[in-house]
Scaffold this motif. Structure first.
Motif, short mmCIF file in Angstrom:
data_model
loop_
_atom_site.label_atom_id
_atom_site.label_comp_id
_atom_site.label_asym_id
_atom_site.label_seq_id
_atom_site.Cartn_x
_atom_site.Cartn_y
_atom_site.Cartn_z
N ILE A 33 0.76 -1.24 -0.04
CA ILE A 33 0.06 0.00 -0.07
C ILE A 33 0.79 1.43 0.02
CG2 ILE A 33 -0.28 0.14 2.53
CD1 ILE A 33 -3.33 0.85 2.03
N ASN A 34 0.58 2.08 -0.67
CA ASN A 34 1.33 3.49 -0.82
C ASN A 34 0.90 4.45 0.32
OD1 ASN A 34 2.51 2.65 -3.64
ND2 ASN A 34 0.59 3.67 -4.32
N ASP A 35 1.88 5.12 0.56
CA ASP A 35 1.96 5.90 1.75
C ASP A 35 0.67 6.89 1.73
OD1 ASP A 35 4.11 4.98 2.99
OD2 ASP A 35 5.57 6.52 2.37
N GLU A 36 0.06 7.40 0.41
CA GLU A 36 -0.83 8.21 0.47
C GLU A 36 -2.09 7.43 0.73
OE1 GLU A 36 0.25 7.06 -3.82
OE2 GLU A 36 1.28 7.91 -2.05
N ASN A 37 -1.97 6.41 0.65
CA ASN A 37 -3.44 5.59 1.24
C ASN A 37 -3.48 4.91 2.44
OD1 ASN A 37 -4.34 6.04 -1.61
ND2 ASN A 37 -2.94 4.38 -2.34
N LEU A 38 -2.57 5.29 3.30
CA LEU A 38 -2.49 4.56 4.58
C LEU A 38 -3.72 4.71 5.51
CD1 LEU A 38 1.24 5.22 5.80
CD2 LEU A 38 0.21 3.15 4.76
N GLU A 39 -4.62 5.62 5.00
CA GLU A 39 -5.92 5.69 5.96
C GLU A 39 -6.53 4.75 5.72
OE1 GLU A 39 -9.07 8.31 4.07
OE2 GLU A 39 -7.49 8.94 2.82
N PHE A 40 -6.60 3.82 4.65
CA PHE A 40 -7.12 2.62 4.22
C PHE A 40 -6.55 1.43 4.67
CE2 PHE A 40 -8.45 5.57 0.77
CZ PHE A 40 -9.73 5.80 1.11
N LEU A 41 -5.41 1.26 5.45
CA LEU A 41 -4.64 0.13 5.91
C LEU A 41 -5.51 -0.62 6.81
CD1 LEU A 41 -2.21 -1.30 5.67
CD2 LEU A 41 -1.12 0.20 7.57
N HIS A 42 -6.19 -0.14 7.77
CA HIS A 42 -6.77 -1.01 8.64
C HIS A 42 -8.05 -1.66 7.92
CE1 HIS A 42 -4.60 1.05 12.51
NE2 HIS A 42 -4.05 -0.03 11.85
N PRO A 43 -8.71 -1.02 7.30
CA PRO A 43 -9.85 -1.74 6.63
C PRO A 43 -9.50 -2.69 5.91
CG PRO A 43 -10.25 0.78 6.91
CD PRO A 43 -8.94 0.55 7.39
N VAL A 44 -8.57 -2.41 5.21
CA VAL A 44 -8.10 -3.52 4.03
C VAL A 44 -7.67 -4.68 4.86
CG1 VAL A 44 -6.09 -4.02 2.58
CG2 VAL A 44 -7.40 -1.90 2.20
N ILE A 45 -6.71 -4.47 5.99
CA ILE A 45 -6.52 -5.60 6.77
C ILE A 45 -7.53 -6.16 7.40
CG2 ILE A 45 -4.97 -6.42 8.76
CD1 ILE A 45 -2.91 -4.19 7.96
N LEU A 46 -8.28 -5.67 8.01
CA LEU A 46 -9.51 -6.21 8.34
C LEU A 46 -10.43 -7.13 7.76
CD1 LEU A 46 -10.85 -3.50 11.07
CD2 LEU A 46 -9.36 -5.73 11.62
N HIS A 47 -10.74 -6.58 6.46
CA HIS A 47 -11.15 -7.38 5.31
C HIS A 47 -10.56 -8.58 5.02
CE1 HIS A 47 -12.79 -7.78 1.18
NE2 HIS A 47 -13.85 -7.75 1.88
N ILE A 48 -9.33 -8.25 4.73
CA ILE A 48 -8.47 -9.59 4.53
C ILE A 48 -8.53 -10.55 5.62
CG2 ILE A 48 -5.95 -10.63 4.03
CD1 ILE A 48 -5.42 -8.09 2.61
N LEU A 49 -8.49 -10.25 6.76
CA LEU A 49 -8.74 -11.16 7.93
C LEU A 49 -10.16 -11.81 8.05
CD1 LEU A 49 -6.55 -9.39 10.74
CD2 LEU A 49 -5.77 -11.41 9.33
N ALA A 50 -10.93 -11.03 7.73
CA ALA A 50 -12.17 -11.70 7.67
C ALA A 50 -12.60 -12.47 6.52
CB ALA A 50 -13.28 -10.38 7.49
#
Length: 155
Positions: A130-147
């Motif tokens: 993930i690019n630095d300019e998109n870090l606000e989406f990091l946690h939702p992406v990780i939670l989605h992958i884990l789910a």
């Protein structure tokens, strides 16, 4: 930024950045469903999701979310997560025919991250970029992958 997601023998997932644990998931199986619980590195329960599959469709039911950490997740499906008052991330396969299962996350029409899978190794893993300019989406992406990927048999 590169994040590594490793699957263990019980099909739980562990998320690492620079060899430091960030999140992990545990999965309990039942006949037609599975319960996925997601924790942070301090063992605080963040999200609990029930995945149910039938012959015609599958769905995810959010059983619990720790609103101090999860930013109001309202929907999870195999291909999208909706959170934070209507923000929507969705998945597209990287290629029309994809044997490796690699995919990317999009916000509106902008690609924000890419997931590359290594399934034919002793410990299946995914690499999330993930690019630095998109870090606000990091946690939702990780939670989605884990789910959606906890309990997913890669064999």
């Amino acid at each position: 930024m590169e994040i590594e997601i490793v699957q263990d023998k019980k099909q739980s997932l562990y998320v690492y950045r620079d060899d430091e644990l960030l999140f992990y998931s545990k999965v309990k199986f039942n006949w037609t469903n599975r319960i996925i619980t997601i924790y942070n590195d301090n063992n605080i329960l963040l999200l609990e999701v029930k995945y149910k599959m039938s012959f015609f469709n599958s769905y995810y039911n959010i059983l619990f979310q720790n609103e101090l950490f999860t930013k109001n997740i309202s929907e999870i499906t195999d291909t999208r997560i909706i959170f934070g008052f209507g923000k929507r991330l969705y998945i597209k396969q990287d290629y029309f025919i994809s044997l490796d299962g690699n995919f990317s996350y999009y916000f509106k029409e902008t690609k924000i991250s890419q997931v590359k899978q290594k399934t034919w190794v002793s410990k299946p893993k995914m690499l999330l970029n993930i690019n630095d300019e998109n870090l606000e989406f990091l946690h939702p992406v990780i939670l989605h992958i884990l789910a959606i990927r906890a309990g997913y048999n890669s064999d």
